[in-house]
Design an enzyme around this catalytic site. Structure first.
Site, PDB file in Angstrom:
ATOM      1  N   LYS A   1     -29.504 108.476  32.241  1.00 44.98           N
ATOM      2  CA  LYS A   1     -28.907 109.939  31.965  1.00 44.98           C
ATOM      3  C   LYS A   1     -29.140 110.203  30.547  1.00 44.98           C
ATOM      4  CE  LYS A   1     -25.175 112.385  34.268  1.00 44.98           C
ATOM      5  NZ  LYS A   1     -23.962 112.136  34.336  1.00 44.98           N
TER       6      LYS A   1
HETATM    7  C1  E4P Z   1     -22.664 115.105  35.970  1.00 46.20           C
HETATM    8  O1  E4P Z   1     -23.700 114.158  36.159  1.00 46.20           O
HETATM    9  C2  E4P Z   1     -21.710 114.959  35.278  1.00 46.20           C
HETATM   10  O2  E4P Z   1     -21.091 113.586  35.285  1.00 46.20           O
HETATM   11  C3  E4P Z   1     -20.318 115.678  35.776  1.00 46.20           C
HETATM   12  O3  E4P Z   1     -20.968 116.513  36.864  1.00 46.20           O
HETATM   13  C4  E4P Z   1     -19.659 116.745  34.691  1.00 46.20           C
HETATM   14  O4  E4P Z   1     -18.991 117.137  35.370  1.00 46.20           O
HETATM   15  P1  E4P Z   1     -17.564 117.891  34.518  1.00 46.20           P
HETATM   16  O5  E4P Z   1     -17.937 118.979  33.885  1.00 46.20           O
HETATM   17  O6  E4P Z   1     -16.457 118.007  35.607  1.00 46.20           O
HETATM   18  O7  E4P Z   1     -17.071 116.917  33.344  1.00 46.20           O
END
Ligand code: E4P
Length: 215
Positions: free
Chosen positions: A83
């Site tokens: 990521k």
């Molecule tokens: C995606 O890969 C992220 O880990 C995640 O969906 C972020 O979500 P949040 O806005 O609830 O922290």
């Protein structure tokens, strides 16, 4: 639409995986920090449970450290996807990693333009954070729809992961739009399974069955 869990908690992942529909996992630094455990070890354990793409995020913000960290994380398991936050250095890193055959997931994506650039740079996945867009008074699902139509128009093979899902209807809408994947927190997956009429139906069937077996 494929279903990923957005979690770094081994028990949650194991439980959801046992239901047979889980296609992958996304983690992020906040989710891993909540577990207070060794990062590599958590990713290793997730890879041993779920057979599908497992996203692990880099912490560095400059190109060199992103690529260095990505190379290390990619060694954990062939299913690890790196990521990378959508910045100028992030795009450079995505392109280098594509040339090294390391899969990437462009994260913290908040506009269709960012998604298009990530795809052109060679990201395997892009993650629009639809809940965080809603949080600032805009429409996260509108953003998701824009990305999907652009990708469709040019037959771009980067897959879109609807991320930052906040409620079950986000999942339904993402699926109706043709999102390739949704990454969903544990509690929302649990809500998706449940329906009050299913519970009431089971109760009624059991009560009727008991009455009949007493005869
Ligand atoms: C995606 O890969 C992220 O880990 C995640 O969906 C972020 O979500 P949040 O806005 O609830 O922290």
């Amino acid at each position: 639409m494929r279903i990923f869990i957005d979690s770094a908690n081994i028990e949650e992942i194991r439980e959801i995986n046992s239901m047979g529909f889980l296609d992958g996992v996304t983690t992020n630094p906040s989710l891993v920090a909540k577990e207070k455990r060794n990062y590599r070890q958590v990713i290793q354990e997730i890879c041993a449970i779920v057979n599908g793409p497992i996203s692990a995020e880099v912490i560095g913000t400059d190109y060199e450290s992103m690529v260095r960290e990505a190379e290390e994380l990619a060694k954990i398991h062939p299913n690890v996807v790196i990521k990378i936050p959508l910045t100028e250095d992030g795009l450079k890193a995505i392109s280098t990693l594509r040339d090294m055959d390391i899969s990437t997931n462009a994260t913290l994506v908040f506009s269709a333009n960012q998604a298009l650039l990530a795809a052109r740079a060679g990201a395997s996945f892009v993650s629009p954070f639809i809940g965080r867009v809603d949080d600032i008074g805009n429409d996260g699902l509108f953003l998701l729809q824009d990305m999907l139509s652009i990708f469709d128009q040019y037959m771009i093979d980067t897959e879109v992961i609807a991320a930052s899902i906040r409620h079950p209807m986000h999942v339904v809408e993402a699926a109706k739009m043709g999102s390739h994947i949704a990454t969903i927190p544990y509690n929302i997956i649990k809500q998706m399974v449940k329906h009050p009429l299913t519970d009431a139906g089971i109760e009624k069937f059991l009560a009727d069955w008991k009455q009949n077996s007493q005869k």
